[in-house]
Design an enzyme around this catalytic site. Structure first.
Site, PDB file in Angstrom:
ATOM      1  N   ASP A 288      12.215  48.471  30.326  1.00 42.67           N
ATOM      2  CA  ASP A 288      12.078  47.190  29.616  1.00 42.67           C
ATOM      3  C   ASP A 288      13.299  46.292  29.831  1.00 42.67           C
ATOM      4  OD1 ASP A 288      13.534  49.132  28.151  1.00 42.67           O
ATOM      5  OD2 ASP A 288      13.296  47.984  26.298  1.00 42.67           O
TER       6      ASP A 288
ATOM      7  N   GLU B 223      12.944  50.603  25.395  1.00 40.41           N
ATOM      8  CA  GLU B 223      14.130  51.313  24.904  1.00 40.41           C
ATOM      9  C   GLU B 223      14.992  50.399  24.046  1.00 40.41           C
ATOM     10  OE1 GLU B 223      17.918  52.655  24.168  1.00 40.41           O
ATOM     11  OE2 GLU B 223      17.642  51.014  25.566  1.00 40.41           O
TER      12      GLU B 223
END
Ligand SMILES: [Zn+2]
Ligand SMILES: [Zn+2]
Length: 390
Positions: free
Chosen positions: A80, A138
């Protein structure tokens, strides 16, 4: 320190760089990843791996079966990006306004894809399985890890490893440390309700500001007086908002902050201390307080046996001087959840050189890293797979 990347497979390294730049160009925010997991899954399917998509939401898990029977080793990469407008002037700069890979997760995904290629080529020599965990989200609690674990990404896994590029660690170095290496990160907020009124008639009000400043001061006593000095903890008040006129006592005060700890008991104790202090403020300030305490990621605790194995394997592979041990960090990582379930370790991989462009901190709009670090992550993962499965 010699600036070499030990990965000998030049072709795979070139592809890692291409994948990394692709992810970098098209970053996606936590819990909003659509194209990234699709792209990863397609490449893994091309390799002939057994691929599971939408694991725990948006994660991708691929399994490689070696020729013989043996243990199952897992590697994890996150993918991400962050809500940051990129300021790098590179050909592969973000094309999604306000979104940027400013933590290196583009590199993690690319390095793990390269690892999957290398290990697939070696599969006849492997005894056991390799599980490749590509994790979404995350950067944003509750994070993707906990949902992927609940969705079975660790089923049958004996040992797990993860790596993070680091812009404050020299390229070529591996930071490998046993025990607590990254802190648990919690958040608290307190809404203090008083009774506003005229600044000249404080006796007719219930002043939330004096109550709020007492609260901030009392919170300072937690780390200084309640936490064992040998242990480490942070309680920081980062927000204090109230009032908008010089002669008006406001109605409310809003206070918020962060708590960082390494030790489970200390974490629980600090949460209780905050509750106790807030109740005290209600009594002494005659105000009403509403406290919200939100638990973030737990502490990343590296397991001793696996950490020792990483040290030995890497000293053998890249030399004694390249494997170092740095003090724990107050940052957080949801890799913690994997390590609560199976043994393993999390490694920081150096990605900084003399080039100032590689020296910006993580989450900075000019963050970038030396891409040879991708090769180093590949070397680390392949060496560990060889150690466990050959
Ligand atoms: Zn980050
Ligand atoms: Zn990160």
């Amino acid at each position: 320190m010699a600036l070499t990347y030990p990965l000998t497979n030049e072709a795979i390294f070139t592809q890692m760089v291409e994948w990394r730049r692709h992810f970098h160009r098209y970053p996606e925010l936590s819990f909003q990843e659509v194209e990234t997991p699709k792209y990863i899954a397609a490449l893994l399917k091309d390799l002939g791996l057994d691929v599971r998509e939408q694991v725990g939401g948006r994660g991708v898990v691929a399994t490689l079966q070696g020729a013989g029977e043996g243990p199952t080793i897992a590697f994890r990469a996150d993918f991400d990006a962050l809500p940051i407008q990129e300021e790098n002037n590179v050909a592969y700069a973000s094309e999604n306004p306000g979104v940027m890979h400013a933590c290196g997760h583009d590199g993690h995904a690319a390095a793990l894809l390269g690892t999957a290629h290398l290990l697939t080529e070696m599969k006849e020599e492997l005894n056991g399985k390799v599980v490749f965990i590509f994790q979404h989200a995350e950067e944003l609690t509750p994070g993707g890890a906990i949902a992927m674990v609940e969705d079975g990404c660790l089923d049958g896994v004996d040992v797990i490893f993860g790596a993070h590029v680091s812009s404050d660690l020299e390229l070529g170095l591996y930071n490998v440390r046993s025990g607590a290496i990254m802190a648990a990160a919690d958040a608290f907020s307190v809404e203090i309700q008083g009774k506003g009124g005229h600044g000249a008639k404080p006796h007719t009000t219930i002043d939330p500001i004096t109550a709020g400043t007492s609260l901030v001061n009392d919170l300072q006593r937690i780390v200084s007086r309640r936490v064992d000095p040998i242990d480490q903890a942070v309680v920081s008040v980062c927000k204090f908002q109230s009032g908008n006129a010089f002669n008006v006592i406001p109605d409310t005060v809003s206070v918020a902050g962060t708590v960082r700890t390494f030790n489970k008991e200390t974490r629980t104790q600090i949460e209780r201390d905050i509750e106790r202090i807030v109740s005290g403020i209600e009594l002494t300030g005659d105000v009403t307080c509403s406290l919200t305490y939100t638990k973030g990621y737990p502490t990343v605790v590296n397991h001793e046996k696996e950490t020792t194995i990483v040290k030995e394997v890497m000293k053998d592979k890249v030399g004694e001087a390249a494997v170092i041990e740095r003090p724990p960090m107050m940052g957080a990582e949801d890799f913690a959840y994997y390590l609560e379930n199976v043994p393993g370790t999390f490694i920081h991989v150096g990605a900084m050189t003399d080039d100032p462009d590689t020296q910006y901190p993580h989450h900075h709009p000019r963050f970038n890293f030396d891409e040879r670090a991708l090769g180093n992550i590949g070397t680390l993962f392949v060496s560990l797979a060889e150690n466990y499965l050959k």
